[in-house]
Scaffold this motif. Structure first.
Motif, PDB file in Angstrom:
ATOM      1  N   GLU A 176       0.840  -1.034   0.460  1.00 24.58           N
ATOM      2  CA  GLU A 176       0.451  -0.260  -0.095  1.00 24.58           C
ATOM      3  C   GLU A 176       1.050   1.522  -0.308  1.00 24.58           C
ATOM      4  O   GLU A 176       1.950   1.441   1.089  1.00 24.58           O
ATOM      5  CB  GLU A 176      -1.099  -0.237   1.072  1.00 24.58           C
TER       6      GLU A 176
ATOM      7  N   ASP B 278       0.236   4.235   0.143  1.00 22.55           N
ATOM      8  CA  ASP B 278      -0.103   5.643   1.575  1.00 22.55           C
ATOM      9  C   ASP B 278       0.720   4.862   3.156  1.00 22.55           C
ATOM     10  O   ASP B 278       1.492   5.639   3.370  1.00 22.55           O
ATOM     11  CB  ASP B 278      -1.449   5.478   1.574  1.00 22.55           C
ATOM     12  N   ALA B 279       1.114   3.068   3.381  1.00 23.97           N
ATOM     13  CA  ALA B 279       1.276   2.862   4.613  1.00 23.97           C
ATOM     14  C   ALA B 279       2.652   2.615   4.319  1.00 23.97           C
ATOM     15  O   ALA B 279       3.486   3.540   5.207  1.00 23.97           O
ATOM     16  CB  ALA B 279       0.729   1.531   4.301  1.00 23.97           C
TER      17      ALA B 279
ATOM     18  N   ASN C 209       4.606   4.801   2.520  1.00 22.52           N
ATOM     19  CA  ASN C 209       5.396   6.271   2.702  1.00 22.52           C
ATOM     20  C   ASN C 209       5.115   6.787   4.543  1.00 22.52           C
ATOM     21  O   ASN C 209       5.703   7.787   4.897  1.00 22.52           O
ATOM     22  CB  ASN C 209       4.580   7.759   2.139  1.00 22.52           C
ATOM     23  N   ALA C 210       4.100   6.099   4.940  1.00 17.81           N
ATOM     24  CA  ALA C 210       3.665   6.821   6.367  1.00 17.81           C
ATOM     25  C   ALA C 210       4.664   5.885   7.664  1.00 17.81           C
ATOM     26  O   ALA C 210       5.536   6.309   8.105  1.00 17.81           O
ATOM     27  CB  ALA C 210       1.992   6.371   6.927  1.00 17.81           C
TER      28      ALA C 210
ATOM     29  N   PRO D 205      -5.844   3.025   5.082  1.00 17.84           N
ATOM     30  CA  PRO D 205      -6.146   2.630   3.742  1.00 17.84           C
ATOM     31  C   PRO D 205      -6.150   0.812   3.841  1.00 17.84           C
ATOM     32  O   PRO D 205      -4.553   0.873   4.417  1.00 17.84           O
ATOM     33  CB  PRO D 205      -6.492   2.832   3.216  1.00 17.84           C
TER      34      PRO D 205
ATOM     35  N   ARG E  26      -6.077  -3.287   1.756  1.00 17.20           N
ATOM     36  CA  ARG E  26      -6.335  -3.382   0.418  1.00 17.20           C
ATOM     37  C   ARG E  26      -6.803  -4.077   0.906  1.00 17.20           C
ATOM     38  O   ARG E  26      -7.192  -5.030   1.559  1.00 17.20           O
ATOM     39  CB  ARG E  26      -5.187  -3.589  -0.730  1.00 17.20           C
TER      40      ARG E  26
ATOM     41  N   SER F 177      -2.686  -6.359   2.803  1.00 17.47           N
ATOM     42  CA  SER F 177      -1.765  -5.552   2.302  1.00 17.47           C
ATOM     43  C   SER F 177      -0.835  -5.209   2.522  1.00 17.47           C
ATOM     44  O   SER F 177       0.088  -4.807   2.477  1.00 17.47           O
ATOM     45  CB  SER F 177      -2.687  -4.325   2.062  1.00 17.47           C
ATOM     46  N   ASP F 178      -0.753  -5.703   4.401  1.00 21.59           N
ATOM     47  CA  ASP F 178       0.655  -5.270   4.932  1.00 21.59           C
ATOM     48  C   ASP F 178       1.846  -6.492   5.054  1.00 21.59           C
ATOM     49  O   ASP F 178       2.417  -6.496   5.893  1.00 21.59           O
ATOM     50  CB  ASP F 178       0.206  -5.208   6.591  1.00 21.59           C
TER      51      ASP F 178
ATOM     52  N   TYR G 183       1.040   9.289  14.923  1.00 28.14           N
ATOM     53  CA  TYR G 183       1.007   9.616  12.842  1.00 28.14           C
ATOM     54  C   TYR G 183       1.047   8.372  12.957  1.00 28.14           C
ATOM     55  O   TYR G 183       0.483   7.866  11.797  1.00 28.14           O
ATOM     56  CB  TYR G 183       2.743  10.112  12.578  1.00 28.14           C
ATOM     57  N   ILE G 184       1.591   6.911  13.646  1.00 26.69           N
ATOM     58  CA  ILE G 184       1.648   5.558  12.504  1.00 26.69           C
ATOM     59  C   ILE G 184       0.758   5.080  13.293  1.00 26.69           C
ATOM     60  O   ILE G 184       0.335   3.912  12.500  1.00 26.69           O
ATOM     61  CB  ILE G 184       3.464   5.582  12.869  1.00 26.69           C
TER      62      ILE G 184
ATOM     63  N   TYR H 252      -2.207   2.771  11.490  1.00 27.74           N
ATOM     64  CA  TYR H 252      -1.480   1.871  10.628  1.00 27.74           C
ATOM     65  C   TYR H 252      -1.309   0.519  11.391  1.00 27.74           C
ATOM     66  O   TYR H 252      -0.930  -0.394  11.044  1.00 27.74           O
ATOM     67  CB  TYR H 252       0.240   2.220   9.732  1.00 27.74           C
TER      68      TYR H 252
END
Lengths: 68, 285
Positions: free
Chosen positions: A31, A33-34, A36-37, B166, B168, B215-216, B279-280, B283
């Protein structure tokens, strides 16, 4: 007993661990976005790591018994 | 030719024709059919039923009538796709029955929809009070679609102003103990990676009934042997915990030290780490 020096050194090691894990996560995800984060966070952590590294060296000089 | 052989031939050929006709007529479900499509389906089935068992009628009669009952709905559907006016005519229009929380009695009457029908349809959607409804539409298929008032809608992440990472769709990479190479390649991973991950979990691939990768890049598996415990992915929660611990440590160091410069350095970095955590963390959940 843990001296301040060794405590800071432990924290420094943990920070390095965080930095590396973020790197792994950034490579694993597909992903954008992920990714980059993770990378941005990794950069923030690297700054903290550099500061701590200096502190670890300073403390090592101030606490000679820790070096032995 | 004996009659029973004729019946077998008719049954098979008409069955095959019927199969293709229904396939070409589209993928709609029975509940989505409008009344015209519904009747077409029944008539097609009826024609087949009659001609399979009645040997007096020649087989080409069956073919002709089936063809007509197929081609007509087919053309109607084709034109409907192109023209909105034609679609309104053949498929009917949806009709608003509740607007701004008020029931449109005239529209109900036009659709021959009684108050009891309306209440029943609302109850099906778990709404027992008409006052909870903002907007409701009666679809051509007879289904009632309801938009509850804002305060009666389920809370979403958007309502709570939550920031979510986000994601997937997950890929299924192991099925029945065998690796699936195509989905693996889709997420740019290879079988070696899969082997390493399974080794980390201490399971062999033959024992895996189903394995999925999100997706991770985290692998979750279901084993044939349900008594075995499988570790759930721990990398991300562990990372978050470590970050929180380090942040607390830095704060402590800042409080403990007497050196003004060190104090500032610790405080600055503890704040920086807190910012990184904020921030993280979406995720890492």
């Amino acid at each position: 007993m843990m001296t301040v020096g060794s405590q800071v050194k432990t924290c420094y090691a943990s920070i390095k661990n965080i930095e590396a894990t973020l790197g792994i996560l950034a490579n694993q995800t597909n992903e954008v976005d992920a990714r980059n984060a993770y990378r941005e966070t990794q950069e923030m952590i690297t700054e903290i790591k550099n500061d701590l590294e200096k502190q670890v060296l300073t403390l090592a000089r101030e606490e000679p018994q820790y070096n032995q | 030719m004996p009659d029973w052989i004729q019946i077998i031939i008719r049954a098979f050929s008409l069955l095959i024709i019927l199969f293709f006709f229904t396939k070409w007529l589209g993928m709609k479900q029975l509940s989505q059919l409008n009344i015209f499509e519904y009747i077409t389906g029944i008539v097609l089935g009826g024609i087949v039923a009659i001609h399979v068992s009645t040997l007096d009628s020649p087989i080409h009669f069956a073919l002709i009538s089936m063809f007509i009952w197929f081609i007509f709905p087919y053309l109607v559907e084709l034109i409907s796709l192109k023209s909105k006016a034609f679609r309104n005519f053949t498929q009917g229009k949806s009709r608003v029955v509740i607007q701004n929380g008020k029931i449109m009695e005239d529209n109900l009457k036009k659709e021959h929809y009684s108050t009891d029908d309306l209440l029943e349809s609302l109850r099906e959607r778990n709404i027992f009070k008409v006052a909870d409804v903002e907007f409701a539409v009666l679809e051509p298929t007879g289904k009632l679609n309801v938009l509850p008032k804002r305060e009666n809608r389920p809370i979403t992440a958007k309502d709570l102003a939550l920031k979510l990472a986000p994601d997937r769709e997950p890929q299924t990479v192991i099925m029945d103990g065998k690796p699936l190479l195509e989905p693996l390649a889709n997420i740019s991973l290879n079988p070696t990676w899969l082997e390493t991950e399974l080794e980390k979990m201490n399971v062999s691939i033959e024992n895996v009934f189903l394995g999925q990768v999100d997706s991770d890049g985290q692998l979750t598996v279901d084993l044939y042997d349900d008594t075995l415990a499988v570790p759930s992915p721990s990398q991300k929660p562990l990372l978050l915990a470590t970050m929180n611990k380090c942040q607390a440590d830095l704060e402590l160091f800042g409080l403990a030290t007497n050196n003004e410069m060190s104090k500032q350095m610790y405080q600055r970095n503890s704040e920086k780490l807190q910012k990184a955590i904020d921030y993280i963390s979406p995720y890492l959940r």
